[in-house]
Design a protein around this motif. Structure first.
Motif, mmCIF file in Angstrom:
data_model
loop_
_atom_site.group_PDB
_atom_site.id
_atom_site.type_symbol
_atom_site.label_atom_id
_atom_site.label_comp_id
_atom_site.label_asym_id
_atom_site.label_seq_id
_atom_site.Cartn_x
_atom_site.Cartn_y
_atom_site.Cartn_z
ATOM 1 N N GLN A 105 6.866 -1.734 -2.439
ATOM 2 C CA GLN A 105 7.389 -1.704 -3.802
ATOM 3 C C GLN A 105 8.905 -1.691 -3.771
ATOM 4 O O GLN A 105 9.563 -2.501 -4.388
ATOM 5 C CB GLN A 105 6.843 -0.467 -4.531
ATOM 6 N N ASN A 131 8.632 -5.526 -4.909
ATOM 7 C CA ASN A 131 8.903 -5.410 -6.349
ATOM 8 C C ASN A 131 10.393 -5.319 -6.662
ATOM 9 O O ASN A 131 10.769 -5.269 -7.821
ATOM 10 C CB ASN A 131 8.173 -4.165 -6.893
ATOM 11 N N ALA A 160 2.954 -0.839 -9.672
ATOM 12 C CA ALA A 160 3.335 -1.631 -8.490
ATOM 13 C C ALA A 160 2.092 -1.936 -7.656
ATOM 14 O O ALA A 160 1.943 -3.038 -7.127
ATOM 15 C CB ALA A 160 4.368 -0.882 -7.654
#
Ligand code: M6R
Length: 369
Positions: A105, A131, A160
């Motif tokens: 993430q 992410n 996420a």
């Protein structure tokens, strides 16, 4: 900033349908094929890949475990998923034909970063699923598939995770598409179902009040167990991780098939056990086996909390609490099955008076080993 929610985590749970849709946006063309232009690894290289290794930590690792089921099923390429912290210290076998997928993430997790550096030194190609734009892990990878969850503030990962799953499915389906497998028709139909999955996540979110109520009623418990099999096994691990992080409770996830090899000894009167039930269609053998597991633990006193596909009547007689989720293709079920576990953990943490967004001892991004 919290958009009217008490916690970022609640906001982020609610944002999941959008996060999922945003991660799919622009990646499926009008003819229903995948167009992952950002995967800059040429199709010729992807066609030569003979092994996939997924590395990640924590929740991202659970997404990676699910990726293994999807990749092996749709591409027939052997795939292993390993904790980044274990992978880099055990002299793994890698070469130019290995595709390493690093899921993170934050894009800053030290163990995952070190694992991908090690993989590239051995000549493997690294695809990051990340992410955070421009973070270290994608910068150091050969290619990146960004998840579009938007900023995730709560330490416990929710949106996420769902977008990491979407990205993993996209990679698996894309590899299948590029290489051509006997699952061509299935791949086409799963791409269509994936495209509409945000609506099903939304449906789950709309039916969470009984789960919250149940969570509050369990605030005084010390232990909760989670069982699942096939892709439900990593979902069980994820449910347990959320509960540890947020509620500071003893929570463990098991593969349901392992029950008789030890964990069933833990079952005692009124012990809450969450069971993730595979779809009765598709892998129906697994479904029947898990129904027997539910019977077995209930006969020993467990309080069964059953997460099952809507209309799955076989589980109803053995479920003390039944949480119904929409029907999905077997491999996509984690996208809907995880959501009640997130809500469950968040509500239990609240009921126990814990700090939901900032659990004790944890940091959002683990940049040290
Ligand atoms: O940023 P990353 O995805 O690399 O982080 C990995 C883990 O630290 C993270 O998923 C952690 O387990 C979460 N707190 C889980 O909710």
């Amino acid at each position: 900033e919290k958009g009217g929610y008490d916690y970022f985590m609640l906001k982020e749970i609610a944002e999941q349908p959008k996060a999922v849709a945003d991660t799919l946006l622009g990646r499926i063309d009008a003819s229903g094929s995948l167009t992952l232009d950002e995967v800059r690894i040429p199709a010729s290289v992807l066609r030569e890949v003979d092994k996939v290794v997924v590395v990640a930590c924590g929740t991202a690792f659970h997404a990676g475990m699910i990726a293994k089921y999807a990749i092996e099923h749709w591409t027939r390429i052997p795939c292993e998923t390993e904790l980044a912290s274990e992978f880099r210290y055990r002299d793994p076998i890698l070469d130019q034909r290995t595709l390493v997928i690093a899921i993170s993430q934050s894009g800053e997790t030290m163990d995952t970063l070190m694992a991908l550096r090690h993989a590239r030194e051995q000549g493997a190609k690294v695809l990051a699923i990340c992410n955070t734009n421009g973070s270290t892990i994608p910068r150091e990878s050969d290619a990146v598939l960004y998840t579009h969850a938007g900023p995730e503030v709560a330490v416990a990962s929710t949106k996420a995770f769902l977008t990491q799953l979407v990205a993993c499915y996209l990679v698996a389906l894309y590899l299948g598409q590029v290489r051509g497998t006997k699952w061509g028709d299935e791949i086409q139909s799963v791409i269509r179902e994936l495209d509409g999955i945000g609506t099903q996540v939304e449906e789950v979110l709309e039916t969470m009040e009984p789960v919250r109520e149940l969570a509050r009623s369990l605030a005084g418990k010390n232990t909760v167990l989670f069982l699942g099999r096939h892709v439900g096994y990593p979902v069980a691990l994820e449910g347990a991780l959320k509960l540890k992080e947020l509620a500071y409770m003893h929570a463990e996830g098991f593969a349901a098939g392992e029950l008789k090899h030890g964990p069933i000894a833990l079952i005692e009167d009124d012990l809450p056990v969450v069971v993730v039930v595979p779809s009765p269609r598709g892998r129906s053998v697994l479904h029947d086996k898990i129904v027997s597991n539910i019977q077995e633990i209930r006969a020993r006193g467990a309080r069964t909390i059953v997460i099952a596909e809507r209309g799955d009547e076989a589980v109803r007689p053995y479920a003390d609490h039944l949480v119904e989720i929409p029907a999905t293709p077997v491999l996509l079920q984690p996208l809907v099955a995880t959501v009640p576990l997130q809500v469950f953990a968040c509500e239990l943490a609240t009921a126990r008076g814990n700090e939901v967004d900032q659990p004790r001892n944890l940091a959002k991004s683990v940049t040290v080993e």
